[in-house]
Design a protein around this motif. Sequence first.
Motif, PDB file in Angstrom:
ATOM      1  N   ASP A   1      -7.616   7.679  -2.708  1.00 22.90           N
ATOM      2  CA  ASP A   1      -7.885   6.241  -2.558  1.00 22.90           C
ATOM      3  C   ASP A   1      -6.627   5.491  -2.146  1.00 22.90           C
ATOM      4  OD1 ASP A   1     -10.473   6.646  -3.148  1.00 22.90           O
ATOM      5  OD2 ASP A   1     -10.372   5.954  -5.234  1.00 22.90           O
ATOM      6  N   ALA A   2      -5.517   5.817  -2.820  1.00 18.73           N
ATOM      7  CA  ALA A   2      -4.265   5.128  -2.500  1.00 18.73           C
ATOM      8  C   ALA A   2      -3.850   5.402  -1.058  1.00 18.73           C
ATOM      9  CB  ALA A   2      -3.169   5.575  -3.463  1.00 18.73           C
ATOM     10  N   GLN A   3      -3.981   6.662  -0.637  1.00 18.55           N
ATOM     11  CA  GLN A   3      -3.590   6.998   0.734  1.00 18.55           C
ATOM     12  C   GLN A   3      -4.529   6.350   1.748  1.00 18.55           C
ATOM     13  OE1 GLN A   3      -0.869   8.265   1.521  1.00 18.55           O
ATOM     14  NE2 GLN A   3      -0.154   9.379  -0.279  1.00 18.55           N
ATOM     15  N   ASN A   4      -5.834   6.287   1.401  1.00 23.10           N
ATOM     16  CA  ASN A   4      -6.769   5.661   2.325  1.00 23.10           C
ATOM     17  C   ASN A   4      -6.495   4.169   2.466  1.00 23.10           C
ATOM     18  OD1 ASN A   4      -7.996   8.076   2.772  1.00 23.10           O
ATOM     19  ND2 ASN A   4      -9.655   7.750   1.320  1.00 23.10           N
ATOM     20  N   ALA A   5      -6.082   3.552   1.360  1.00 23.11           N
ATOM     21  CA  ALA A   5      -5.736   2.135   1.426  1.00 23.11           C
ATOM     22  C   ALA A   5      -4.565   1.933   2.392  1.00 23.11           C
ATOM     23  CB  ALA A   5      -5.382   1.616   0.037  1.00 23.11           C
ATOM     24  N   LEU A   6      -3.618   2.851   2.335  1.00 22.97           N
ATOM     25  CA  LEU A   6      -2.466   2.775   3.232  1.00 22.97           C
ATOM     26  C   LEU A   6      -2.904   2.992   4.678  1.00 22.97           C
ATOM     27  CD1 LEU A   6       0.505   2.534   3.789  1.00 22.97           C
ATOM     28  CD2 LEU A   6       0.818   4.892   3.092  1.00 22.97           C
ATOM     29  N   THR A   7      -3.821   3.934   4.885  1.00 28.93           N
ATOM     30  CA  THR A   7      -4.342   4.170   6.235  1.00 28.93           C
ATOM     31  C   THR A   7      -4.956   2.892   6.795  1.00 28.93           C
ATOM     32  OG1 THR A   7      -4.864   6.420   5.558  1.00 28.93           O
ATOM     33  CG2 THR A   7      -5.842   5.660   7.611  1.00 28.93           C
ATOM     34  N   GLY A   8      -5.730   2.203   5.937  1.00 26.45           N
ATOM     35  CA  GLY A   8      -6.372   0.971   6.378  1.00 26.45           C
ATOM     36  C   GLY A   8      -5.352  -0.102   6.735  1.00 26.45           C
TER      37      GLY A   8
ATOM     38  N   ALA B   1       0.843  -1.207   0.000  1.00 26.52           N
ATOM     39  CA  ALA B   1       0.000   0.000   0.000  1.00 26.52           C
ATOM     40  C   ALA B   1       0.872   1.248   0.000  1.00 26.52           C
ATOM     41  CB  ALA B   1      -0.922  -0.003   1.217  1.00 26.52           C
ATOM     42  N   ARG B   2       1.994   1.162   0.727  1.00 27.41           N
ATOM     43  CA  ARG B   2       2.894   2.314   0.753  1.00 27.41           C
ATOM     44  C   ARG B   2       3.491   2.570  -0.625  1.00 27.41           C
ATOM     45  NH1 ARG B   2       8.264   3.337   0.824  1.00 27.41           N
ATOM     46  NH2 ARG B   2       8.899   5.247   1.911  1.00 27.41           N
ATOM     47  N   ALA B   3       3.887   1.480  -1.287  1.00 27.39           N
ATOM     48  CA  ALA B   3       4.484   1.629  -2.617  1.00 27.39           C
ATOM     49  C   ALA B   3       3.490   2.279  -3.571  1.00 27.39           C
ATOM     50  CB  ALA B   3       4.917   0.261  -3.142  1.00 27.39           C
TER      51      ALA B   3
END
Lengths: 254, 199
Positions: free
Chosen positions: B103-110, B78-80
């Motif tokens: 969306d990408a950042q929220n995925a990382l948050t999750g 997710a970070r990548a």
Amino acid sequence: MTLGLAAGLILGLAAAAFAFDFPALSGRVVDQAGVMTQASRNAVEAKSKDLEDKSGIQLVVATVKSLQGSDVETYANQLFRFWKLGEAKKNNGVLLLVAPVEHKVRIEVGYGLEGTLTDALSAVIIQSAILPRFKANDFSGGIERGVDGIISVLRGDAAEWQPKPKSPSNDSLGVTIFVILFILIIFVIIVFGIIGSRRSGRNAGRGGRTIFAPSGGYSSSDWGSSGSSSSGSSDSGFSGGGGSSGGGGASGSW
Amino acid sequence: MKSIVSRIAAVAVVVAVGLTVSACGYNTIPTLEEQAKARWSDVQNQYQRRADLIPNLVATVQGYAAQEKNVLTAVIEARAKATQIHIDPSQLTDPEKLKAFADAQNALTGALGRLLAVSESYPDLKSNANFLALQSQLEGTENRIAVARRDYIEAVRAYNTALRTFPTVLWAKTVFAGNKPMAEFTATEGSEKPPQVKF
């Protein structure tokens, strides 16, 4: 003119941003919730004043009756910005917020002190100095220990702890001088222009004109200048210096 | 000398026009636009700061909970993905781009939330000083992200309002006809809550 417009806009924005009903910044300790003893209020005030006299850092303690439905982080950040703690250019303010009803505490750190009073250090102060006493309902003790902790961390930074001459008054003096010089130069140009035009028949060559002197790049980008330059010289009129915070610090609950 | 008089007149005209124009809000649109862009770079910086913390966090957790491979890999992936998306301030008018970023950042948050949740069951990890410091830094960064986002949303709102209200709309329709409203940074409710860390 643009300034007025922009100021109006910013004011409107600010009014929109602060949806809370904040207590007034009546002093260095705003004990709205009434959980501190008079003695400890005085002690914290004295420590905070000493800190500001030595380093310019504004440390304010606030206890509130309610977070008004918000989380402590948002409330603390908005309150910090409402009070504008710290000097405008340095953003060196710290707010210790206690919400006894919600059982929340937060140290909110201004932009300029994030490197000294880091999130991790703020968390350590909350966990080790403040929360154990809050759990025992000793709010005065917890706040005093917390303030001691914050000050000792800030004192560790030698650069911040150097006694400094008050800078805000110098700044406003500089701006005033600049404005007066500017007006004078324009006046001189106009006068010379009129004289020059009267002499138009004679041999008033090009040498008689004043040229716009580049006025040494003084940039007056002091965006907090509208506020107060009264950087706590006396406690009677304590007010924020125009600083801001971007959410640095830490929170805790008990 | 005539030339001097005419020069003064020219200067006077320039000053007068400048003042009139600025009173009508000519400067408002570029000013607000720059402010919104600056707020956006704050947002991106704070997300970057979070991304920078993650390798350290992952390494620390790995030392105590190597068997939680799935969760750790999810965070790394997710970070990548999140660090690949970088939005230039000139692209802020594109809601699609902003949504992809969010969306990408929220995925990382999750993914981070799950990592912190599983770390709860490792007492040694929870009492590790390095881990505690990283946790508070992560919490602080999530809070800074929330503040930066709120500031950006306010700045965009001011800018978009200026594009549509009098008198600035006159400039928006003429001189700044190319200026489009910027996309607001909306996110699903709850995703902006930092992962709760209990000590």
